[in-house]
Design a protein around this motif. Structure first.
Motif, PDB file in Angstrom:
ATOM      1  N   MET A   1      12.451  10.721  -4.836  1.00  0.00           N
ATOM      2  CA  MET A   1      11.101  11.223  -4.579  1.00  0.00           C
ATOM      3  C   MET A   1      10.780  11.101  -3.096  1.00  0.00           C
ATOM      4  N   SER A   2      10.369  12.194  -2.475  1.00  0.00           N
ATOM      5  CA  SER A   2       9.931  12.138  -1.078  1.00  0.00           C
ATOM      6  C   SER A   2       8.488  11.662  -1.042  1.00  0.00           C
ATOM      7  N   THR A   3       8.161  10.884  -0.035  1.00  0.00           N
ATOM      8  CA  THR A   3       6.822  10.302   0.049  1.00  0.00           C
ATOM      9  C   THR A   3       6.245  10.492   1.445  1.00  0.00           C
ATOM     10  N   MET A   4       4.931  10.346   1.523  1.00  0.00           N
ATOM     11  CA  MET A   4       4.218  10.356   2.788  1.00  0.00           C
ATOM     12  C   MET A   4       3.181   9.251   2.739  1.00  0.00           C
ATOM     13  N   VAL A   5       3.074   8.482   3.816  1.00  0.00           N
ATOM     14  CA  VAL A   5       2.106   7.399   3.907  1.00  0.00           C
ATOM     15  C   VAL A   5       1.001   7.816   4.863  1.00  0.00           C
ATOM     16  N   SER A   6      -0.260   7.612   4.457  1.00  0.00           N
ATOM     17  CA  SER A   6      -1.386   7.959   5.319  1.00  0.00           C
ATOM     18  C   SER A   6      -2.432   6.855   5.284  1.00  0.00           C
ATOM     19  N   PRO A   7      -3.007   6.521   6.448  1.00  0.00           N
ATOM     20  CA  PRO A   7      -4.069   5.510   6.469  1.00  0.00           C
ATOM     21  C   PRO A   7      -5.361   6.063   5.891  1.00  0.00           C
ATOM     22  N   ALA A  53       5.417  14.378  -2.992  1.00  0.00           N
ATOM     23  CA  ALA A  53       5.540  15.691  -2.356  1.00  0.00           C
ATOM     24  C   ALA A  53       4.391  16.621  -2.718  1.00  0.00           C
ATOM     25  N   GLU A  54       3.745  16.387  -3.890  1.00  0.00           N
ATOM     26  CA  GLU A  54       2.613  17.214  -4.313  1.00  0.00           C
ATOM     27  C   GLU A  54       1.273  16.628  -3.877  1.00  0.00           C
ATOM     28  N   GLN A  55       1.303  15.657  -2.961  1.00  0.00           N
ATOM     29  CA  GLN A  55       0.098  15.022  -2.430  1.00  0.00           C
ATOM     30  C   GLN A  55      -0.623  14.163  -3.455  1.00  0.00           C
ATOM     31  N   ARG A  56       0.059  13.792  -4.522  1.00  0.00           N
ATOM     32  CA  ARG A  56      -0.534  12.880  -5.504  1.00  0.00           C
ATOM     33  C   ARG A  56      -0.322  11.445  -5.041  1.00  0.00           C
ATOM     34  N   THR A  57      -1.362  10.623  -5.182  1.00  0.00           N
ATOM     35  CA  THR A  57      -1.266   9.214  -4.785  1.00  0.00           C
ATOM     36  C   THR A  57      -0.458   8.443  -5.824  1.00  0.00           C
ATOM     37  N   VAL A  58       0.613   7.798  -5.385  1.00  0.00           N
ATOM     38  CA  VAL A  58       1.451   7.014  -6.299  1.00  0.00           C
ATOM     39  C   VAL A  58       1.253   5.518  -6.103  1.00  0.00           C
ATOM     40  N   GLY A  59       0.584   5.116  -5.021  1.00  0.00           N
ATOM     41  CA  GLY A  59       0.316   3.711  -4.772  1.00  0.00           C
ATOM     42  C   GLY A  59      -0.494   3.543  -3.500  1.00  0.00           C
ATOM     43  N   TYR A  60      -1.001   2.339  -3.283  1.00  0.00           N
ATOM     44  CA  TYR A  60      -1.761   2.049  -2.075  1.00  0.00           C
ATOM     45  C   TYR A  60      -1.769   0.547  -1.848  1.00  0.00           C
ATOM     46  N   ALA A  91       7.417   0.595  -2.465  1.00  0.00           N
ATOM     47  CA  ALA A  91       7.831  -0.547  -1.647  1.00  0.00           C
ATOM     48  C   ALA A  91       8.604  -0.087  -0.412  1.00  0.00           C
ATOM     49  N   ALA A  92       9.534   0.832  -0.605  1.00  0.00           N
ATOM     50  CA  ALA A  92      10.330   1.326   0.522  1.00  0.00           C
ATOM     51  C   ALA A  92       9.469   2.094   1.520  1.00  0.00           C
ATOM     52  N   ALA A  93       8.492   2.869   1.018  1.00  0.00           N
ATOM     53  CA  ALA A  93       7.607   3.626   1.913  1.00  0.00           C
ATOM     54  C   ALA A  93       6.757   2.689   2.752  1.00  0.00           C
ATOM     55  N   ALA A  95       7.583  -0.358   3.585  1.00  0.00           N
ATOM     56  CA  ALA A  95       8.485  -1.006   4.534  1.00  0.00           C
ATOM     57  C   ALA A  95       8.723  -0.107   5.751  1.00  0.00           C
ATOM     58  N   ASP A  96       8.988   1.173   5.500  1.00  0.00           N
ATOM     59  CA  ASP A  96       9.206   2.110   6.611  1.00  0.00           C
ATOM     60  C   ASP A  96       7.962   2.216   7.493  1.00  0.00           C
ATOM     61  N   TRP A  97       6.793   2.284   6.866  1.00  0.00           N
ATOM     62  CA  TRP A  97       5.544   2.396   7.620  1.00  0.00           C
ATOM     63  C   TRP A  97       5.313   1.152   8.475  1.00  0.00           C
ATOM     64  N   ALA A  98       5.533  -0.040   7.882  1.00  0.00           N
ATOM     65  CA  ALA A  98       5.322  -1.295   8.613  1.00  0.00           C
ATOM     66  C   ALA A  98       6.258  -1.386   9.814  1.00  0.00           C
ATOM     67  N   ARG A  99       7.491  -0.932   9.655  1.00  0.00           N
ATOM     68  CA  ARG A  99       8.458  -0.990  10.747  1.00  0.00           C
ATOM     69  C   ARG A  99       8.157   0.043  11.828  1.00  0.00           C
ATOM     70  N   GLU A 100       7.893   1.275  11.410  1.00  0.00           N
ATOM     71  CA  GLU A 100       7.753   2.355  12.380  1.00  0.00           C
ATOM     72  C   GLU A 100       6.394   2.382  13.063  1.00  0.00           C
ATOM     73  N   GLU A 101       5.334   2.068  12.327  1.00  0.00           N
ATOM     74  CA  GLU A 101       3.986   2.140  12.892  1.00  0.00           C
ATOM     75  C   GLU A 101       3.541   0.842  13.555  1.00  0.00           C
ATOM     76  N   HIS A 102       4.068  -0.290  13.072  1.00  0.00           N
ATOM     77  CA  HIS A 102       3.580  -1.580  13.563  1.00  0.00           C
ATOM     78  C   HIS A 102       4.683  -2.464  14.141  1.00  0.00           C
ATOM     79  N   GLY A 103       5.920  -2.003  14.131  1.00  0.00           N
ATOM     80  CA  GLY A 103       7.010  -2.808  14.669  1.00  0.00           C
ATOM     81  C   GLY A 103       7.237  -4.095  13.907  1.00  0.00           C
ATOM     82  N   ALA A 104       6.937  -4.116  12.620  1.00  0.00           N
ATOM     83  CA  ALA A 104       7.079  -5.338  11.818  1.00  0.00           C
ATOM     84  C   ALA A 104       8.547  -5.694  11.636  1.00  0.00           C
ATOM     85  N   VAL A 105       8.834  -6.986  11.602  1.00  0.00           N
ATOM     86  CA  VAL A 105      10.200  -7.463  11.388  1.00  0.00           C
ATOM     87  C   VAL A 105      10.447  -7.867   9.942  1.00  0.00           C
ATOM     88  N   LEU A 106       9.380  -7.955   9.144  1.00  0.00           N
ATOM     89  CA  LEU A 106       9.518  -8.393   7.755  1.00  0.00           C
ATOM     90  C   LEU A 106       8.358  -7.832   6.942  1.00  0.00           C
TER      91      LEU A 106
END
Length: 391
Positions: A1-7, A53-60, A91-93, A95-106
């Motif tokens: 499943m492809s995902t998109m994270v938005s604030p 991919a259909e813009q449905r919210t799967v988690g937050y 969970a993976a989405a 993790a990617d957001w925390a790393r790419e947007e905030h430079g998180a190490v964990l």
């Protein structure tokens, strides 16, 4: 499943989503704001939604970002996942957001999903592991109190001894129980300080229920015996903070205030109470007696994000901030030296754990005590309980 994270920068939209989807009270905007109040500039909160991919919210999740020595650690507490099968994707989405947007190490990840067949394996498949402090033969569990429809539904699940203790406390001459809201002058009129409490009530809004018990002395002065603070959605409530003086516990106000609060939650159509980790000694007796089930939950997981060692600093920082804020709240309510539930000063000899009753279980929750009990979720008009003493 492809995902998109938005604030999500809009409080009304965020809280409406939490309520409609049955999210945990930990996800309410005001809980994050109160945590920032507790920790100060060392904490940031990023509220994000995960869409398919259909813009449905799967988690937050409210993503808590703590930093020290130029390292950022991200964490979630009871983040919401709509379907168990979407757990690894969310969970993976995050993790990617925390790393790419905030430079998180964990990323320290905790979801509100129950532990079902394949959920732990799904998290392991995307690289998550149980923290070392959580490892052990015992799987994470939570107590759950189903509130039912009436006060009678609750009383039938309590022992006669507990019911008598509650009734006696509420009928003690001079004892009064009040609900306190952000616009209430109930505490100010009794001479109690309310600056921090008012700020927290404003942060938590209509999703908060704060009950305070006081006692009027023969001289006419009024002193606080204890307080109990719930935060709730329509589906679930949690104990946010609590504290009682030794006098309050001797009278039985700790049990009485909890039962009074649960009855008020029934009036608000709240369906259940998250009772916390059954291994925690601080879980109130009323919660243990009312809990019909122990739910198997996933518990905390973590994933290194590949930018250097994360360290273990953030749990101590968060716990210390919560404990300091809880103490400040107690002081403002006139409880300068509250006696924690389960403390040596409060526990009677017959309260000691007995063999076969969890005494040999590993103390998994000891390091999470403040986080789970004061956030709970460290953790809001509606009809006020102006005086429950005559019930």
């Amino acid at each position: 499943m492809s995902t998109m994270v938005s604030p999500c920068p809009n409080r009304k939209t965020w809280d409406a989503t939490v309520r409609v989807t049955g999210g945990h009270p930990q996800q309410l905007w005001g809980v994050g704001e109160a945590q920032v109040t507790a920790e100060g500039s060392g904490l940031r909160v990023d509220r994000v939604m995960v869409h398919d991919a259909e813009q449905r919210t799967v988690g937050y999740a409210q993503l808590y970002l703590r930093s020290e020595a130029e390292r950022v650690v991200a964490g979630t507490v009871h983040c919401h996942v709509h379907r168990p099968q979407d757990l690894p994707v969310v969970a993976a989405a995050l993790a990617d957001w925390a790393r790419e947007e905030h430079g998180a190490v964990l990323l320290r990840f905790q979801a509100d999903t129950l532990r079902t067949r394949g959920t732990t394996e799904a998290l392991e498949a995307v690289g998550f592991t149980r923290p070392a402090a959580e490892a052990g033969p015992e799987e994470p569990r939570r107590l759950e109190v189903v509130l039912g429809e009436t006060e009678r539904d609750l009383s039938q699940r309590l022992s006669e001894a507990t019911l008598d203790r509650c009734r006696t406390a509420l009928r003690t001459p001079g004892v009064t129980v009040r609900e306190v809201t952000a616009g209430s002058r109930a505490l100010a009129n009794t001479g109690l300080r309310t600056r921090l409490i008012t700020q927290l009530l404003e942060d938590l809004g209509e999703d908060s229920l704060l009950l305070v018990a006081t006692e009027t002395a023969e001289t006419g002065g009024e002193t606080a015996l204890g307080y109990l603070w719930f935060v709730h959605t329509r589906g679930t409530a949690m104990i946010y903070r609590l504290g009682f003086t030794r006098r309050g516990r001797d009278l039985g106000m700790d049990d009485a205030l909890l039962l009074t609060g649960i009855v008020e939650l029934q009036k608000r159509r709240v369906q259940r109470l998250d009772g916390g980790d059954p291994d925690e000694t601080e879980v109130p007796l009323v919660v243990r007696e009312l809990s019909g089930t122990e739910r198997a939950v996933l518990g905390p997981w973590e994933l290194p994000l590949g930018r250097g060692p994360a360290g273990e600093f953030t749990e101590d920082v968060a716990d210390a901030a919560d404990e300091a804020t809880g103490t400040a709240v107690a002081a403002e309510l006139g409880l300068e030296d509250p006696v924690p539930a389960g403390s040596p000063e409060h526990r009677e000899p017959e309260d000691e754990p007995k063999a076969g009753d969890g005494a040999e279980r590993p103390a998994r929750g000891r390091a999470r005590r403040v986080r789970d009990l004061t956030r709970r979720v460290v953790g809001e008009g509606i009809s006020a309980l102006r005086d429950a003493a005559g019930r």
